[in-house]
Design a protein around this motif. Sequence first.
Motif, mmCIF file in Angstrom:
data_model
loop_
_atom_site.group_PDB
_atom_site.id
_atom_site.type_symbol
_atom_site.label_atom_id
_atom_site.label_comp_id
_atom_site.label_asym_id
_atom_site.label_seq_id
_atom_site.Cartn_x
_atom_site.Cartn_y
_atom_site.Cartn_z
ATOM 1 N N ASP A 179 0.813 -1.213 0.000
ATOM 2 C CA ASP A 179 0.000 0.000 0.000
ATOM 3 C C ASP A 179 0.846 1.263 0.000
ATOM 4 O OD1 ASP A 179 -2.657 -0.980 -0.119
ATOM 5 O OD2 ASP A 179 -2.473 -1.654 1.946
ATOM 6 N N VAL A 180 2.080 1.168 0.481
ATOM 7 C CA VAL A 180 3.022 2.281 0.425
ATOM 8 C C VAL A 180 4.308 1.733 -0.177
ATOM 9 C CG1 VAL A 180 4.290 4.045 1.694
ATOM 10 C CG2 VAL A 180 2.014 3.359 2.469
ATOM 11 N N LEU A 181 4.669 2.233 -1.350
ATOM 12 C CA LEU A 181 5.860 1.732 -2.040
ATOM 13 C C LEU A 181 7.035 2.678 -1.843
ATOM 14 C CD1 LEU A 181 4.275 0.536 -5.416
ATOM 15 C CD2 LEU A 181 4.719 -0.792 -3.340
ATOM 16 N N LYS A 182 8.206 2.112 -1.638
ATOM 17 C CA LYS A 182 9.419 2.911 -1.471
ATOM 18 C C LYS A 182 9.911 3.396 -2.833
ATOM 19 C CE LYS A 182 10.823 -0.065 2.380
ATOM 20 N NZ LYS A 182 9.916 -1.199 2.143
ATOM 21 N N LYS A 183 10.409 4.614 -2.879
ATOM 22 C CA LYS A 183 10.914 5.154 -4.144
ATOM 23 C C LYS A 183 12.128 4.393 -4.650
ATOM 24 C CE LYS A 183 9.180 9.895 -4.233
ATOM 25 N NZ LYS A 183 9.529 11.330 -4.301
ATOM 26 N N ASN A 184 12.913 3.806 -3.732
ATOM 27 C CA ASN A 184 14.095 3.088 -4.166
ATOM 28 C C ASN A 184 13.778 1.701 -4.728
ATOM 29 O OD1 ASN A 184 13.436 1.627 -1.902
ATOM 30 N ND2 ASN A 184 15.258 2.206 -0.724
ATOM 31 N N MET A 185 12.483 1.390 -4.835
ATOM 32 C CA MET A 185 12.077 0.163 -5.515
ATOM 33 C C MET A 185 12.537 0.183 -6.969
ATOM 34 S SD MET A 185 8.173 -1.229 -5.974
ATOM 35 C CE MET A 185 7.682 -2.178 -7.405
ATOM 36 N N LEU A 186 12.509 1.367 -7.579
ATOM 37 C CA LEU A 186 12.991 1.564 -8.944
ATOM 38 C C LEU A 186 13.969 2.735 -8.938
ATOM 39 C CD1 LEU A 186 9.631 1.080 -10.869
ATOM 40 C CD2 LEU A 186 11.548 -0.508 -10.805
ATOM 41 N N PRO A 187 14.923 2.765 -9.885
ATOM 42 C CA PRO A 187 16.024 3.729 -9.797
ATOM 43 C C PRO A 187 15.645 5.192 -9.950
ATOM 44 C CG PRO A 187 16.127 2.459 -11.848
ATOM 45 C CD PRO A 187 15.096 1.812 -10.989
ATOM 46 N N ASN A 188 14.643 5.510 -10.768
ATOM 47 C CA ASN A 188 14.311 6.920 -10.997
ATOM 48 C C ASN A 188 12.840 7.049 -11.400
ATOM 49 O OD1 ASN A 188 14.202 6.279 -13.885
ATOM 50 N ND2 ASN A 188 16.456 6.319 -13.801
ATOM 51 N N GLN A 189 12.428 8.291 -11.599
ATOM 52 C CA GLN A 189 11.026 8.561 -11.918
ATOM 53 C C GLN A 189 10.637 7.997 -13.276
ATOM 54 O OE1 GLN A 189 9.749 12.735 -12.268
ATOM 55 N NE2 GLN A 189 8.132 12.279 -10.775
ATOM 56 N N LEU A 190 11.563 8.002 -14.226
ATOM 57 C CA LEU A 190 11.275 7.432 -15.543
ATOM 58 C C LEU A 190 10.990 5.938 -15.433
ATOM 59 C CD1 LEU A 190 11.106 7.672 -18.605
ATOM 60 C CD2 LEU A 190 13.599 7.320 -18.706
ATOM 61 N N ALA A 191 11.762 5.240 -14.597
ATOM 62 C CA ALA A 191 11.531 3.812 -14.394
ATOM 63 C C ALA A 191 10.163 3.569 -13.763
ATOM 64 C CB ALA A 191 12.641 3.221 -13.529
ATOM 65 N N TRP A 192 9.783 4.445 -12.803
ATOM 66 C CA TRP A 192 8.465 4.342 -12.197
ATOM 67 C C TRP A 192 7.364 4.545 -13.236
ATOM 68 C CZ3 TRP A 192 6.429 2.413 -8.025
ATOM 69 C CH2 TRP A 192 7.223 2.245 -6.880
ATOM 70 N N ALA A 193 7.509 5.556 -14.055
ATOM 71 C CA ALA A 193 6.503 5.828 -15.090
ATOM 72 C C ALA A 193 6.399 4.660 -16.061
ATOM 73 C CB ALA A 193 6.853 7.119 -15.830
ATOM 74 N N THR A 194 7.551 4.089 -16.441
ATOM 75 C CA THR A 194 7.551 2.949 -17.362
ATOM 76 C C THR A 194 6.850 1.745 -16.745
ATOM 77 O OG1 THR A 194 9.636 3.702 -18.324
ATOM 78 C CG2 THR A 194 9.016 1.413 -18.707
ATOM 79 N N PHE A 195 7.147 1.484 -15.479
ATOM 80 C CA PHE A 195 6.544 0.345 -14.779
ATOM 81 C C PHE A 195 5.023 0.484 -14.683
ATOM 82 C CE2 PHE A 195 5.164 -1.173 -10.476
ATOM 83 C CZ PHE A 195 5.137 -2.527 -10.781
ATOM 84 N N LEU A 196 4.561 1.639 -14.209
ATOM 85 C CA LEU A 196 3.124 1.831 -14.009
ATOM 86 C C LEU A 196 2.365 1.927 -15.324
ATOM 87 C CD1 LEU A 196 3.331 4.365 -11.044
ATOM 88 C CD2 LEU A 196 2.613 1.970 -10.926
ATOM 89 N N PHE A 197 2.930 2.629 -16.290
ATOM 90 C CA PHE A 197 2.240 2.766 -17.562
ATOM 91 C C PHE A 197 2.256 1.458 -18.361
ATOM 92 C CE2 PHE A 197 3.137 7.621 -17.685
ATOM 93 C CZ PHE A 197 2.206 7.793 -16.668
ATOM 94 N N SER A 198 3.281 0.619 -18.152
ATOM 95 C CA SER A 198 3.297 -0.696 -18.803
ATOM 96 C C SER A 198 2.150 -1.554 -18.296
ATOM 97 C CB SER A 198 4.627 -1.406 -18.549
ATOM 98 O OG SER A 198 5.686 -0.735 -19.179
ATOM 99 N N MET A 199 1.891 -1.479 -17.002
ATOM 100 C CA MET A 199 0.774 -2.226 -16.438
ATOM 101 C C MET A 199 -0.539 -1.788 -17.067
ATOM 102 S SD MET A 199 1.892 -2.220 -12.404
ATOM 103 C CE MET A 199 0.362 -2.970 -11.841
#
Length: 356
Positions: A179-199
Amino acid sequence: MTENSSNIKLDNATLSMFDDVKTSMTISIIYMMVTAINLVGNGLSMWILLFRMSPKTASIIFMINLTLTDLALGTALPFQIAYQLQGYHWTLGPGMCSFLSLVFYTNMYCSILTMMAIGIDRYLGIVWPMQFRGTRKRKCIAVFSCFVMWGLVLTVLHPLMTTDLTFDIPKLGITTCFDVLKKNMLPNQLAWATFLFSMVFVLFLFPFCITTFCYVSVIRKLASDCRTAKKQRAIRLAVVVLLVFTLCFAPNNILLLYHSVLRLFYKQSIYTAYKLSLSFSCLNSCLDPFIYYFASKDFRQKLRQILRLQSLVSADSMRMERKESMYSNQCTFEGQEREQGKLCLMPGTSQRKEME
């Protein structure tokens, strides 16, 4: 998303969600109903599909794959129920949190991809029947497609397997799971955007468009042919599958996209609405066995045999026996009146005998 559990910077919307007992109870009740119907319905469906239906066509292979993902969700939901009832407090450790989160989301997206595959199979079989008649070839493609779907989903969700998804909130005295994800789960904001938008785009929007195209094409094809009761049922089934696909999966993924954009770029949250939509997306796993029942005559017959109900053939036979018995009784009654000059006429007899 936040930095880590020692430097807590949760927004008020997230904190209020953890304190919202009504929402937690609502989600728990939905999960309880889903679990009960899921395990019973899909357990029985798996038994029929594996051991009672033969040969294993491409459609049956896809149904087995879909039932497998539904059962995986049914076994994971009790842990989610316990988590909700304890006020979003996870007690089973980071490993189980990551594993069960992976199972939960793998079920959703494998279900979406499998329903797309079933739609494609029906589209090819109804709209282009002459070009795709090879049953054995379609079976091999179906098995290969199932492995590709699982591989694609696990690749996109790989970060869930390699990250500690638990998060300590000392202020509330709880440890959350996913329910609360750590930012260091992925290296940067672009990686986060790629992960979430891929889903959203790869695992939902693209399959949704393909599934819609296939079922709309099937409906148009069947509607343009001569209308029979069987084709009318096929049209209704296509409409139902399309509605279930849309109502179960679309709200959750649209809210995920909206929440991700708000969270990544505007530091805002609609997580409570997303959690509710996530629980409603699980209803699909309860509806799949009913879709099998109405989609396959063979499935209906096997289920009725298991439940010791009359099959379609036996029901017809009993109706004929009752009809013959009725005529027999009628003839017996009329035979008793022969002395009065009346004779028995068997059904189907066109000749009439004169009164004696």
